[in-house]
Design an enzyme around this catalytic site. Structure first.
Site, mmCIF file in Angstrom:
data_model
loop_
_atom_site.group_PDB
_atom_site.id
_atom_site.type_symbol
_atom_site.label_atom_id
_atom_site.label_comp_id
_atom_site.label_asym_id
_atom_site.label_seq_id
_atom_site.Cartn_x
_atom_site.Cartn_y
_atom_site.Cartn_z
ATOM 1 N N SER A 112 0.898 -1.235 0.086
ATOM 2 C CA SER A 112 -0.023 -0.034 0.041
ATOM 3 C C SER A 112 0.888 1.251 -0.082
ATOM 4 C CB SER A 112 -1.037 0.032 1.349
ATOM 5 O OG SER A 112 -1.564 1.257 1.383
ATOM 6 N N LEU A 113 0.322 2.140 -0.566
ATOM 7 C CA LEU A 113 1.083 3.442 -0.768
ATOM 8 C C LEU A 113 0.253 4.447 0.254
ATOM 9 C CD1 LEU A 113 1.221 4.130 -4.658
ATOM 10 C CD2 LEU A 113 3.066 3.701 -3.120
ATOM 11 N N SER A 114 -0.568 4.161 0.983
ATOM 12 C CA SER A 114 -1.150 4.983 2.058
ATOM 13 C C SER A 114 -0.459 5.511 3.079
ATOM 14 C CB SER A 114 -2.508 4.336 2.623
ATOM 15 O OG SER A 114 -3.461 4.220 1.576
ATOM 16 N N LYS A 140 -14.218 -3.106 3.191
ATOM 17 C CA LYS A 140 -14.966 -1.661 3.437
ATOM 18 C C LYS A 140 -16.326 -1.940 3.463
ATOM 19 C CE LYS A 140 -11.745 0.479 0.147
ATOM 20 N NZ LYS A 140 -11.720 0.969 -1.208
ATOM 21 N N GLY A 144 -17.600 -4.308 -8.846
ATOM 22 C CA GLY A 144 -17.293 -4.488 -7.305
ATOM 23 C C GLY A 144 -17.343 -3.109 -6.582
ATOM 24 N N GLY A 177 -5.012 6.077 -11.665
ATOM 25 C CA GLY A 177 -5.320 5.872 -10.516
ATOM 26 C C GLY A 177 -4.654 6.590 -9.252
HETATM 27 P P1 NAP Z 1 -13.671 -5.958 -5.964
HETATM 28 O O1 NAP Z 1 -14.850 -5.393 -5.184
HETATM 29 O O2 NAP Z 1 -12.950 -7.206 -5.888
HETATM 30 O O3 NAP Z 1 -14.077 -5.751 -7.531
HETATM 31 C C1 NAP Z 1 -13.196 -6.132 -8.715
HETATM 32 C C2 NAP Z 1 -13.857 -6.062 -9.939
HETATM 33 O O4 NAP Z 1 -13.159 -6.601 -10.910
HETATM 34 C C3 NAP Z 1 -15.292 -7.250 -9.899
HETATM 35 O O5 NAP Z 1 -16.162 -6.435 -10.904
HETATM 36 C C4 NAP Z 1 -14.477 -8.345 -11.041
HETATM 37 O O6 NAP Z 1 -15.433 -9.070 -11.751
HETATM 38 C C5 NAP Z 1 -13.435 -7.585 -11.948
HETATM 39 N N1 NAP Z 1 -12.337 -8.423 -12.272
HETATM 40 C C6 NAP Z 1 -11.691 -9.040 -11.222
HETATM 41 N N2 NAP Z 1 -10.538 -9.793 -12.079
HETATM 42 C C7 NAP Z 1 -10.987 -9.627 -13.264
HETATM 43 C C8 NAP Z 1 -10.466 -10.069 -14.598
HETATM 44 N N3 NAP Z 1 -9.490 -10.792 -14.855
HETATM 45 N N4 NAP Z 1 -11.377 -9.609 -15.753
HETATM 46 C C9 NAP Z 1 -12.458 -8.914 -15.695
HETATM 47 N N5 NAP Z 1 -12.838 -8.414 -14.673
HETATM 48 C C10 NAP Z 1 -12.104 -8.653 -13.514
HETATM 49 O O7 NAP Z 1 -12.345 -4.656 -6.064
HETATM 50 P P2 NAP Z 1 -12.377 -3.309 -5.869
HETATM 51 O O8 NAP Z 1 -12.248 -2.802 -4.629
HETATM 52 O O9 NAP Z 1 -13.808 -2.574 -6.571
HETATM 53 O O10 NAP Z 1 -11.171 -2.834 -6.459
HETATM 54 C C11 NAP Z 1 -10.857 -2.844 -8.074
HETATM 55 C C12 NAP Z 1 -9.576 -2.238 -8.631
HETATM 56 O O11 NAP Z 1 -9.774 -0.736 -8.252
HETATM 57 C C13 NAP Z 1 -8.405 -2.755 -7.690
HETATM 58 O O12 NAP Z 1 -7.269 -2.942 -8.694
HETATM 59 C C14 NAP Z 1 -7.776 -1.763 -6.846
HETATM 60 O O13 NAP Z 1 -6.733 -1.585 -6.391
HETATM 61 C C15 NAP Z 1 -8.364 -0.412 -7.554
HETATM 62 N N6 NAP Z 1 -8.913 0.618 -6.655
HETATM 63 C C16 NAP Z 1 -8.034 2.108 -6.751
HETATM 64 C C17 NAP Z 1 -8.510 2.883 -6.011
HETATM 65 C C18 NAP Z 1 -7.859 4.290 -6.208
HETATM 66 O O14 NAP Z 1 -8.065 5.242 -5.380
HETATM 67 N N7 NAP Z 1 -6.890 4.346 -7.226
HETATM 68 C C19 NAP Z 1 -9.509 2.838 -4.961
HETATM 69 C C20 NAP Z 1 -10.162 1.663 -4.840
HETATM 70 C C21 NAP Z 1 -9.818 0.453 -5.691
HETATM 71 P P3 NAP Z 1 -16.310 -10.262 -11.161
HETATM 72 O O15 NAP Z 1 -17.602 -9.718 -10.474
HETATM 73 O O16 NAP Z 1 -16.965 -10.783 -12.464
HETATM 74 O O17 NAP Z 1 -15.462 -10.862 -10.120
#
Ligand code: NAP
Length: 292
Positions: free
Chosen positions: A19-21, A70, A134, A252
């Site tokens: 984490s970068l936090s 979360k 997600g 991001g």
């Molecule tokens: P999550 O609740 O686990 O949701 C993941 C989503 O990605 C689901 O819709 C999942 O689809 C899909 N997915 C996962 N692997 C996949 C693949 N190989 N092909 C296609 N779809 C795929 O995770 P989240 O919390 O939403 O986080 C998602 C991403 O956002 C992460 O990489 C996280 O690091 C990033 N993020 C960034 C920030 C920021 O501030 N920049 C903040 C929050 C999150 P299914 O439903 O089909 O499994």
């Protein structure tokens, strides 16, 4: 110097090692000369409730919460802000030691919107595509609903998750959400989409994701805003394609730092200034270029 009065803040999640936090929050703490420290703890799911109680009892000032807790933390805090209630997701907790209470915030929504605002990008009345359904997608979709977009296409490989999202927003905006499990169904409408946001790990640094492109290569992204919330690498495969096609891009890192700044404000009542945000972003980007 760390002493008995030092306020303690921590990130909880699993995993948290990359984490970068801690880096971002300790930078803000130093910048504003505060007597505080921010650390990270990897927490097992069975220990989550006790971790929250323990942090409150030990007088922690607050917590950040990351994947996969979360939603659970939303159910564990005493009160929540509007964004946390609307997404049922908490990424920031503030403890009130005198009242012995905990307040949950969701700063992902604000972090997303702030990133658009800093680009002077107005999404009102626009058609948007969210890739993923997600937790992060929910915050992004809620931000879009707040900003009164026209339509939100939600693509996800798993249909049930899209249905969950629609059900989730049934009172606030599900009429503007249209789900897709085949992204090519959008081939003929993609010209009408102004904003694309990747909310999946596709493009992330891990071997299995790094070269996975979230959109069809055949799409021409020229003239659109493409926002990839994946922050490591800073230039994902999607960001590279979008820039090649002539799209505007947001990475991001912007959302990550903006949500961190809002968490900092929730704890200390100080919103880090634009220069401070720019400096830490610059530092992180330099390091990431070295790694990647
Ligand atoms: P999550 O609740 O686990 O949701 C993941 C989503 O990605 C689901 O819709 C999942 O689809 C899909 N997915 C996962 N692997 C996949 C693949 N190989 N092909 C296609 N779809 C795929 O995770 P989240 O919390 O939403 O986080 C998602 C991403 O956002 C992460 O990489 C996280 O690091 C990033 N993020 C960034 C920030 C920021 O501030 N920049 C903040 C929050 C999150 P299914 O439903 O089909 O499994």
């Amino acid at each position: 110097m760390i002493g008995p009065e030092t306020k303690i803040l921590a990130l909880i999640g699993n995993p948290v090692r990359h984490s970068l936090s801690p880096r971002i929050q300790n930078y803000f703490i130093k910048k504003y000369s505060l007597d505080a420290v921010y650390v990270a703890f990897e927490v097992k799911d069975i220990d989550l409730r006790e971790t929250l109680t323990g942090a409150k009892k030990l007088g922690f000032m607050g917590l950040n919460v990351t994947m996969p807790y979360k939603y659970e933390v939303f159910n564990l805090v005493d009160r929540s802000d509007k964004f946390a209630k609307s997404t049922k997701s908490v990424n920031t907790v503030k403890f009130d030691s005198e009242m012995e209470t905990s307040i949950g915030f969701n700063t992902d929504v604000g972090g997303f919107l702030e990133s658009l605002d800093k680009k002077n990008y107005n999404i009102e009345g626009r058609n948007c595509l969210v890739i993923g359904a997600g937790g992060a997608a929910r915050s992004v979709i809620y931000g879009m609903i707040l900003r009164k977009v026209k339509k939100i296409w939600v693509y996800n490989r798993t249909e049930e998750r899209i249905e969950e999202v629609k059900k989730f927003f049934k009172d606030s905006g599900s009429n503007m959400i249209e789900g897709l499990t085949d992204i090519h169904k959008l081939d003929s409408d993609i010209d009408d989409v102004s904003l694309i946001v990747n909310c999946t790990p596709m493009g992330m640094y891990m071997e299995s994701y790094r070269n996975v492109m979230p959109v069809p290569e055949s799409w021409n992204l020229k003239g659109k805003l493409v926002f990839d919330i994946v922050y490591n690498p800073s230039e994902t495969i999607l960001i590279k394609k979008a820039a090649r096609d002539g799209a505007d891009v947001i990475g991001g890192i912007d959302m990550l730092i903006n949500q961190a700044a809002l968490s900092f404000e929730a704890w200390f009542g100080i919103m880090p200034e634009a220069d401070c945000i720019k400096d830490i972003k610059g530092d992180i980007l330099i390091d990431m270029t070295k790694i990647n």
